[in-house]
Structures are given as C-alpha cells and as structure tokens.
Enzyme design. Structure first.
Site, PDB file in Angstrom:
ATOM      1  N   ASP A 163       0.637  -1.332  -0.226  1.00  0.00           N
ATOM      2  CA  ASP A 163       0.214   0.187   0.393  1.00  0.00           C
ATOM      3  C   ASP A 163       0.905   1.345  -0.017  1.00  0.00           C
ATOM      4  OD1 ASP A 163       0.475  -0.051   2.543  1.00  0.00           O
ATOM      5  OD2 ASP A 163      -1.412  -0.396   3.629  1.00  0.00           O
ATOM      6  N   SER A 164       2.520   1.496  -0.117  1.00  0.00           N
ATOM      7  CA  SER A 164       3.260   2.536  -0.312  1.00  0.00           C
ATOM      8  C   SER A 164       3.044   3.355  -1.624  1.00  0.00           C
ATOM      9  CB  SER A 164       4.284   1.783   0.162  1.00  0.00           C
ATOM     10  OG  SER A 164       4.832   0.566  -1.287  1.00  0.00           O
ATOM     11  N   ASP A 209      -1.251  -6.524   0.185  1.00  0.00           N
ATOM     12  CA  ASP A 209      -1.332  -5.178   1.382  1.00  0.00           C
ATOM     13  C   ASP A 209      -2.935  -5.199   1.230  1.00  0.00           C
ATOM     14  OD1 ASP A 209       0.777  -4.644   2.811  1.00  0.00           O
ATOM     15  OD2 ASP A 209       1.074  -3.145   2.158  1.00  0.00           O
ATOM     16  N   LYS A 255      -0.752  -9.590   3.126  1.00  0.00           N
ATOM     17  CA  LYS A 255       0.403  -8.934   4.107  1.00  0.00           C
ATOM     18  C   LYS A 255      -1.070  -7.768   4.874  1.00  0.00           C
ATOM     19  CE  LYS A 255       3.394  -5.628   3.781  1.00  0.00           C
ATOM     20  NZ  LYS A 255       3.319  -4.695   4.621  1.00  0.00           N
ATOM     21  N   GLU A 308      -1.315  -5.518   9.113  1.00  0.00           N
ATOM     22  CA  GLU A 308      -0.347  -4.756   9.550  1.00  0.00           C
ATOM     23  C   GLU A 308      -1.079  -5.523  11.221  1.00  0.00           C
ATOM     24  OE1 GLU A 308       0.257  -1.082   9.012  1.00  0.00           O
ATOM     25  OE2 GLU A 308       1.080  -1.323   7.130  1.00  0.00           O
ATOM     26  N   GLU A 330       9.955  -3.598  10.635  1.00  0.00           N
ATOM     27  CA  GLU A 330      10.247  -2.514   9.989  1.00  0.00           C
ATOM     28  C   GLU A 330      10.869  -0.717  10.681  1.00  0.00           C
ATOM     29  OE1 GLU A 330       7.312  -0.795   6.759  1.00  0.00           O
ATOM     30  OE2 GLU A 330       8.156   0.589   6.765  1.00  0.00           O
TER      31      GLU A 330
END
Ligand code: KIV
Length: 258
Positions: free
Chosen positions: A44-45, A82, A112, A114, A181
C-alpha cells in the site's frame, strides 16, 4: 519454479537470503520477476505513486486493480498483496471478505496485514485456517502513522520486548513470514533468531532472513526516501534528461527523423 510460502521457510533454514521488492504495475512486476526477485509485494506504499501523503487513503479496489496488473507480469515470484487500512480491522468477516477478493480477483498467493494485537491475531488465525497465507508486519506499521509517526520503533528495552512478543504471537497465529520495519538491527537479529518463520527486514538490520525495499526508492524515483533505503540508481535524473532531450528534438524538428 514458482515460489511458495513453504519455500521461504526452507530458505530460512538453509540461510539463503530472501529478496523482496514492491511492484504496483505490470511492467515493473515483469522486470522484477525476470531479474530474480523472490517475493513481490503489492504494497500500500503505492500511495506514494498516487500522490498521497501516507497509505491511509488507499482503497481495496485500487489494490485489486494494481495487484491484477502485477500478477499478469509474474511467472515465478511469490506475490503478496497488502490489505489496506480499515479493510480488515473491523471484524474477521471483513478481513475474510477483503482477502477473499484478493484471492478470487487477482491470482496473488498471499495477503499482508499490519499489527499483532489480540483481535488481529484471531483474525490472522481464522484467515490461515481458511487456507489464506498471511504475512505479518510489526515495528513501524505505516497504517498507524497517526499514532507512531515514522520514527524507529523498539528503541527502549520494553518496546523491543513488546515487538519480539508480537512477532512470536504472529508466528503462533500462523503467518508464514513477518515484515520487520524500522527497528534496531539488534532487535531484528534477536527476532530472526527466535522465529522459525522468515523475517523480511526493511530498516531492521542485515541479519533478517530477507530484505524488502520499496522499488521506487531503490530506483531513485521517489522524491524522498526513508533513511534506511539504498538508492541503487537515479531514474528521476535519467527520465528528466530523456524527456528534456525529447522536448528539444521536437521543438528543433529533429524528431522524428526522415
Ligand atoms: O507497503 C509497503 O511497501 C510495505 C513495505 C514497506 C514492507 O509494506
């Protein structure tokens, strides 16, 4: 060979480092896959490419659209997508629905998520039971930018212990790998030693089982890079030069040639 989550665990045991990069489109995915990248993350970057300040505005529809393009370009790498902010945190049903769409509509092999708080662990465990490979993500989690900022996490012994506990809990919940991260290198090493699943570091030191970078940072396309990124080439300058050359040639009537 098509790379599977199980392959990554095998490589951890063999101490063969795992190479991961992000891709958001077909051409980049094709290049990364052919160049030998093991894992391609439709991160999602992607927010940076779309001109957002952070990852929060990214929608599931946008991720699906780009993940489809990436999957069309990949023959060998493991593709992980993501799940964007608030497309999995509300409930297990919401996470199942979002991950299900990724699987049915893109051809990716994993998602993925978070975080590692109790409800997220329960969600991950249910996704895994349903046959969905899940990758975890702890340390700096960009979807929590308004709580954590973008600073390094795990600097005090208490915070470091908490991140280690989160990584262990994620392994217990069934993730096949975990992104670490922006944490101190010693913590990256400690977590890597304690887990039997692979750690994929981004700003987490050289001892993680693998490394991931955002491809636009590596290529020098991003306007700003995080402090832990390495810029391997300056595509911004090369593109600017190529476009300026085109402008000059068109205005001088040198392009197209006879
Ligand atoms: O979205 C992303 O690119 C990521 C990486 C920073 C791991 O999550």
């Amino acid at each position: 060979m098509v790379i599977t989550p199980q392959k990554l665990t095998e490589w951890k045991r063999q101490k063969r480092p795992i190479v991961a990069l992000t891709a958001w489109d077909y051409i980049t995915a094709q290049l990364l896959d052919a160049a030998g990248v093991d894992l391609i993350l439709v991160g999602d970057s992607m927010a940076v490419m779309l001109g957002y300040q952070n990852t929060l505005p990214i929608t599931l529809e946008a991720m699906l659209h780009h993940a489809q393009a990436v999957c069309r370009g990949v023959e060998r790498s493991l593709v992980v997508v993501d799940l964007p902010f608030l497309t999995y945190q509300e409930s297990i049903q919401q996470a199942m629905h979002s991950a299900g769409r990724v699987f049915k509509e893109t051809g990716a092999q994993a998602v993925k998520l978070e975080g590692a708080y109790p409800q997220m662990l329960e969600t991950i465990s249910r996704l895994v039971q349903a046959g969905i490979p899940v990758m975890g993500h702890v340390g700096l989690t960009p979807q929590s930018i308004h709580q954590l900022g973008l600073r390094q996490q795990g600097q005090t012994p208490e915070q470091a212990e908490q991140i280690l506990e989160q990584a262990l809990a994620l392994e217990h919940a069934g993730v096949f790998a975990v992104v670490l991260e922006h944490i101190p290198a010693e913590l990256g090493l400690n977590i890597t030693n304690k887990l039997s699943i692979p750690t994929i570091g981004i700003g987490a030191g050289v001892d993680c089982d693998g490394q991931v970078l955002v491809t636009s940072d590596l290529l020098g396309l991003s306007q700003r890079q995080p402090p832990f990124a390495k810029v391997y080439t300056n595509l911004r300058a090369q593109i600017t030069q190529a476009v300026q050359d085109f402008c000059v040639e068109v205005r001088n009537r040198e392009f197209p040639s006879k």
